[in-house]
Motif scaffolding. Structure first.
Motif, PDB file in Angstrom:
ATOM      1  N   LYS A  27     -32.994  46.439 -17.236  1.00  0.00           N
ATOM      2  CA  LYS A  27     -32.049  46.205 -18.335  1.00  0.00           C
ATOM      3  C   LYS A  27     -31.012  45.147 -17.960  1.00  0.00           C
ATOM      4  CE  LYS A  27     -34.010  49.142 -20.995  1.00  0.00           C
ATOM      5  NZ  LYS A  27     -34.786  48.674 -22.168  1.00  0.00           N
ATOM      6  N   VAL A  28     -30.527  45.192 -16.721  1.00  0.00           N
ATOM      7  CA  VAL A  28     -29.537  44.193 -16.291  1.00  0.00           C
ATOM      8  C   VAL A  28     -30.171  42.802 -16.232  1.00  0.00           C
ATOM      9  CG1 VAL A  28     -28.080  43.452 -14.355  1.00  0.00           C
ATOM     10  CG2 VAL A  28     -28.121  45.864 -15.036  1.00  0.00           C
ATOM     11  N   ALA A  29     -31.400  42.744 -15.744  1.00  0.00           N
ATOM     12  CA  ALA A  29     -32.101  41.458 -15.702  1.00  0.00           C
ATOM     13  C   ALA A  29     -32.275  40.904 -17.121  1.00  0.00           C
ATOM     14  CB  ALA A  29     -33.456  41.623 -15.025  1.00  0.00           C
ATOM     15  N   GLU A  30     -32.529  41.790 -18.065  1.00  0.00           N
ATOM     16  CA  GLU A  30     -32.673  41.376 -19.461  1.00  0.00           C
ATOM     17  C   GLU A  30     -31.344  40.830 -19.998  1.00  0.00           C
ATOM     18  OE1 GLU A  30     -34.460  43.257 -23.621  1.00  0.00           O
ATOM     19  OE2 GLU A  30     -34.532  44.421 -21.743  1.00  0.00           O
ATOM     20  N   ALA A  31     -30.248  41.467 -19.576  1.00  0.00           N
ATOM     21  CA  ALA A  31     -28.926  40.995 -19.996  1.00  0.00           C
ATOM     22  C   ALA A  31     -28.625  39.626 -19.386  1.00  0.00           C
ATOM     23  CB  ALA A  31     -27.859  42.003 -19.602  1.00  0.00           C
ATOM     24  N   GLU A  32     -28.914  39.474 -18.102  1.00  0.00           N
ATOM     25  CA  GLU A  32     -28.627  38.204 -17.435  1.00  0.00           C
ATOM     26  C   GLU A  32     -29.477  37.062 -17.989  1.00  0.00           C
ATOM     27  OE1 GLU A  32     -27.152  39.754 -13.033  1.00  0.00           O
ATOM     28  OE2 GLU A  32     -29.293  39.476 -13.416  1.00  0.00           O
ATOM     29  N   ALA A  33     -30.643  37.397 -18.521  1.00  0.00           N
ATOM     30  CA  ALA A  33     -31.502  36.362 -19.106  1.00  0.00           C
ATOM     31  C   ALA A  33     -30.868  35.736 -20.345  1.00  0.00           C
ATOM     32  CB  ALA A  33     -32.865  36.955 -19.460  1.00  0.00           C
ATOM     33  N   LEU A  34     -29.941  36.453 -20.973  1.00  0.00           N
ATOM     34  CA  LEU A  34     -29.266  35.918 -22.155  1.00  0.00           C
ATOM     35  C   LEU A  34     -28.439  34.680 -21.825  1.00  0.00           C
ATOM     36  CD1 LEU A  34     -28.033  39.265 -23.780  1.00  0.00           C
ATOM     37  CD2 LEU A  34     -29.961  37.853 -24.509  1.00  0.00           C
ATOM     38  N   LYS A  35     -28.030  34.554 -20.553  1.00  0.00           N
ATOM     39  CA  LYS A  35     -27.199  33.414 -20.162  1.00  0.00           C
ATOM     40  C   LYS A  35     -28.018  32.130 -19.951  1.00  0.00           C
ATOM     41  CE  LYS A  35     -24.157  34.222 -16.959  1.00  0.00           C
ATOM     42  NZ  LYS A  35     -23.558  34.664 -15.670  1.00  0.00           N
ATOM     43  N   GLU A  36     -29.331  32.289 -19.862  1.00  0.00           N
ATOM     44  CA  GLU A  36     -30.163  31.126 -19.559  1.00  0.00           C
ATOM     45  C   GLU A  36     -30.201  30.125 -20.722  1.00  0.00           C
ATOM     46  OE1 GLU A  36     -33.967  32.604 -18.479  1.00  0.00           O
ATOM     47  OE2 GLU A  36     -33.239  33.616 -16.657  1.00  0.00           O
ATOM     48  N   ARG A  37     -30.029  30.619 -21.932  1.00  0.00           N
ATOM     49  CA  ARG A  37     -30.011  29.731 -23.101  1.00  0.00           C
ATOM     50  C   ARG A  37     -28.739  30.013 -23.888  1.00  0.00           C
ATOM     51  NH1 ARG A  37     -35.135  29.405 -27.006  1.00  0.00           N
ATOM     52  NH2 ARG A  37     -35.970  28.513 -25.064  1.00  0.00           N
ATOM     53  N   GLU A  38     -27.748  29.148 -23.690  1.00  0.00           N
ATOM     54  CA  GLU A  38     -26.447  29.378 -24.323  1.00  0.00           C
ATOM     55  C   GLU A  38     -26.551  29.246 -25.844  1.00  0.00           C
ATOM     56  OE1 GLU A  38     -21.886  27.631 -24.195  1.00  0.00           O
ATOM     57  OE2 GLU A  38     -23.341  27.055 -22.668  1.00  0.00           O
ATOM     58  N   LEU A  73     -25.331  46.946  -9.902  1.00  0.00           N
ATOM     59  CA  LEU A  73     -25.935  46.717 -11.212  1.00  0.00           C
ATOM     60  C   LEU A  73     -24.877  46.750 -12.324  1.00  0.00           C
ATOM     61  CD1 LEU A  73     -29.211  48.820 -10.907  1.00  0.00           C
ATOM     62  CD2 LEU A  73     -29.036  46.323 -11.028  1.00  0.00           C
ATOM     63  N   TRP A  74     -23.979  47.697 -12.227  1.00  0.00           N
ATOM     64  CA  TRP A  74     -22.917  47.791 -13.241  1.00  0.00           C
ATOM     65  C   TRP A  74     -22.019  46.556 -13.207  1.00  0.00           C
ATOM     66  CZ3 TRP A  74     -22.199  49.711 -17.652  1.00  0.00           C
ATOM     67  CH2 TRP A  74     -20.928  49.841 -18.218  1.00  0.00           C
ATOM     68  N   THR A  75     -21.720  46.091 -11.981  1.00  0.00           N
ATOM     69  CA  THR A  75     -20.896  44.891 -11.827  1.00  0.00           C
ATOM     70  C   THR A  75     -21.589  43.671 -12.452  1.00  0.00           C
ATOM     71  OG1 THR A  75     -19.896  45.731  -9.789  1.00  0.00           O
ATOM     72  CG2 THR A  75     -19.800  43.356 -10.163  1.00  0.00           C
ATOM     73  N   ARG A  76     -22.884  43.568 -12.230  1.00  0.00           N
ATOM     74  CA  ARG A  76     -23.648  42.447 -12.792  1.00  0.00           C
ATOM     75  C   ARG A  76     -23.669  42.500 -14.329  1.00  0.00           C
ATOM     76  NH1 ARG A  76     -29.280  42.916  -9.779  1.00  0.00           N
ATOM     77  NH2 ARG A  76     -29.878  41.453 -11.463  1.00  0.00           N
ATOM     78  N   PHE A  77     -23.829  43.706 -14.873  1.00  0.00           N
ATOM     79  CA  PHE A  77     -23.854  43.838 -16.328  1.00  0.00           C
ATOM     80  C   PHE A  77     -22.490  43.491 -16.932  1.00  0.00           C
ATOM     81  CE2 PHE A  77     -23.540  46.142 -20.346  1.00  0.00           C
ATOM     82  CZ  PHE A  77     -24.689  45.685 -20.988  1.00  0.00           C
ATOM     83  N   LYS A  78     -21.436  43.957 -16.279  1.00  0.00           N
ATOM     84  CA  LYS A  78     -20.087  43.651 -16.773  1.00  0.00           C
ATOM     85  C   LYS A  78     -19.818  42.152 -16.706  1.00  0.00           C
ATOM     86  CE  LYS A  78     -17.117  45.943 -17.777  1.00  0.00           C
ATOM     87  NZ  LYS A  78     -16.643  46.307 -19.132  1.00  0.00           N
ATOM     88  N   ALA A  79     -20.389  41.475 -15.725  1.00  0.00           N
ATOM     89  CA  ALA A  79     -20.207  40.027 -15.613  1.00  0.00           C
ATOM     90  C   ALA A  79     -20.850  39.318 -16.816  1.00  0.00           C
ATOM     91  CB  ALA A  79     -20.826  39.524 -14.305  1.00  0.00           C
ATOM     92  N   VAL A  80     -21.999  39.803 -17.245  1.00  0.00           N
ATOM     93  CA  VAL A  80     -22.645  39.212 -18.428  1.00  0.00           C
ATOM     94  C   VAL A  80     -21.776  39.430 -19.666  1.00  0.00           C
ATOM     95  CG1 VAL A  80     -24.665  39.276 -19.939  1.00  0.00           C
ATOM     96  CG2 VAL A  80     -24.956  39.491 -17.463  1.00  0.00           C
ATOM     97  N   GLU A  81     -21.208  40.619 -19.794  1.00  0.00           N
ATOM     98  CA  GLU A  81     -20.348  40.910 -20.947  1.00  0.00           C
ATOM     99  C   GLU A  81     -19.113  40.012 -20.953  1.00  0.00           C
ATOM    100  OE1 GLU A  81     -21.024  45.440 -22.421  1.00  0.00           O
ATOM    101  OE2 GLU A  81     -19.744  45.198 -20.663  1.00  0.00           O
ATOM    102  N   ARG A  82     -18.525  39.803 -19.736  1.00  0.00           N
ATOM    103  CA  ARG A  82     -17.351  38.912 -19.671  1.00  0.00           C
ATOM    104  C   ARG A  82     -17.742  37.481 -20.030  1.00  0.00           C
ATOM    105  NH1 ARG A  82     -16.293  42.100 -15.102  1.00  0.00           N
ATOM    106  NH2 ARG A  82     -17.194  40.530 -13.702  1.00  0.00           N
ATOM    107  N   TRP A  83     -18.911  37.040 -19.552  1.00  0.00           N
ATOM    108  CA  TRP A  83     -19.408  35.701 -19.923  1.00  0.00           C
ATOM    109  C   TRP A  83     -19.553  35.575 -21.437  1.00  0.00           C
ATOM    110  CZ3 TRP A  83     -24.092  35.208 -22.506  1.00  0.00           C
ATOM    111  CH2 TRP A  83     -24.487  33.894 -22.791  1.00  0.00           C
ATOM    112  N   ALA A  84     -20.164  36.580 -22.042  1.00  0.00           N
ATOM    113  CA  ALA A  84     -20.391  36.534 -23.486  1.00  0.00           C
ATOM    114  C   ALA A  84     -19.064  36.502 -24.240  1.00  0.00           C
ATOM    115  CB  ALA A  84     -21.222  37.742 -23.932  1.00  0.00           C
TER     116      ALA A  84
END
Length: 267
Positions: A27-38, A73-84
């Motif tokens: 799930k985290v990898a799926e979230a991080e993939a969202l950053k690949e295409r802004e 994993l939680w830290t990585r997911f929160k990083a994606v949310e902050r990016w978004a």
């Protein structure tokens, strides 16, 4: 015995934790993939936001996990949310700025069109008006309500200009037609005079053939009669031409005379 039960339960928890961690990694990898295409549009950012909310819900359903990897994993997911959150805010700030810029461009186009609507040099102004139409198409997206109001002004200015141009062209054609008919009339009258003059000249020239003939001979008398007839025809043609010119001068004088104000009562 108690110790063994605890050990077995701990081993079961480790297996469950490992399986849950593996699910969370996906799930985290799926979230991080969202950053690949802004995302570059409003709809794209809506999709990203909905996807992150969906992934957060799914992470919660997987269940609690423990260990360093769980915290990572939680830290990585929160990083994606902050990016978004950050990039989404930047997107809408830029979008608002661009909308304002597009609206300013459209307003400038409308003001130019309204100024052009008053021009009477239709050839040059028509080219500028068509150029403004293209600039409007290229001016970009702007808020609908404001755009609709500006478009109504732009269309009204265009209608005013092109209606005026068509009216002027119609008047110009009418003037040309009148001038053409007048020229044709003048030409016709002049041709009549010229033909009568040529005919008389020809008749008079023909008399040279009878210089040694008897004046009272039928042939000479016939020739003299033809000369007199040609002379009368010339006189009629010249009078007709003078009358035509007089009539045309009268028409011109009438067209130049100021019209009477219908609102002014007679004395």
């Amino acid at each position: 015995m108690l110790h063994e039960k605890r050990r077995v339960k701990f081993e079961e928890q480790k297996v469950q934790n490992s399986a849950r961690l593996e699910a969370k990694v996906a799930k985290v990898a799926e979230a991080e993939a969202l950053k690949e295409r802004e995302p570059k549009s409003h709809q794209a950012w809506q999709n990203v936001t909905e996807k992150l909310n969906e992934l957060r819900t799914e992470l919660g359903k997987i269940g609690r996990t423990f260990g360093g990897q769980s915290d990572e994993l939680w830290t990585r997911f929160k990083a994606v949310e902050r990016w978004a959150y950050k990039e989404r805010n930047n997107f809408y700030k830029d979008r608002k700025k661009n909308l304002k810029s597009a609206l300013d461009v459209k307003l400038q186009i409308v003001e130019k069109a309204e100024a052009l609507a008053q021009r009477t040099d239709f050839g040059a102004a028509a080219k500028e008006m068509k150029q403004l139409q293209q600039e409007w198409k290229d001016s970009g997206f702007a808020p609908k309500k404001a755009t609709d109001e500006l478009w109504a002004r732009f269309r009204a200015a265009g209608n005013t200009f092109f209606d005026g141009m068509r009216g002027a062209q119609g008047e110009e054609r009418a003037v040309r037609n009148v001038a053409y008919k007048k020229a044709q009339g003048t030409q016709s009258a002049r041709q009549t005079v010229e033909l009568a003059r040529r005919k008389l000249a020809q008749m008079e020239n023909n008399m040279g053939f009878f210089q040694f003939a008897k004046p009272d001979s039928p042939i000479v008398q016939d020739a003299l009669n033809k000369v007199d007839q040609a002379r009368r025809e010339l006189e009629v043609a010249e009078k007709g031409f003078r009358d035509y010119q007089k009539a045309e001068r009268a028409k011109t004088a009438d067209s130049l005379a100021p019209s009477e104000d219908p609102g002014t009562p007679e004395a």
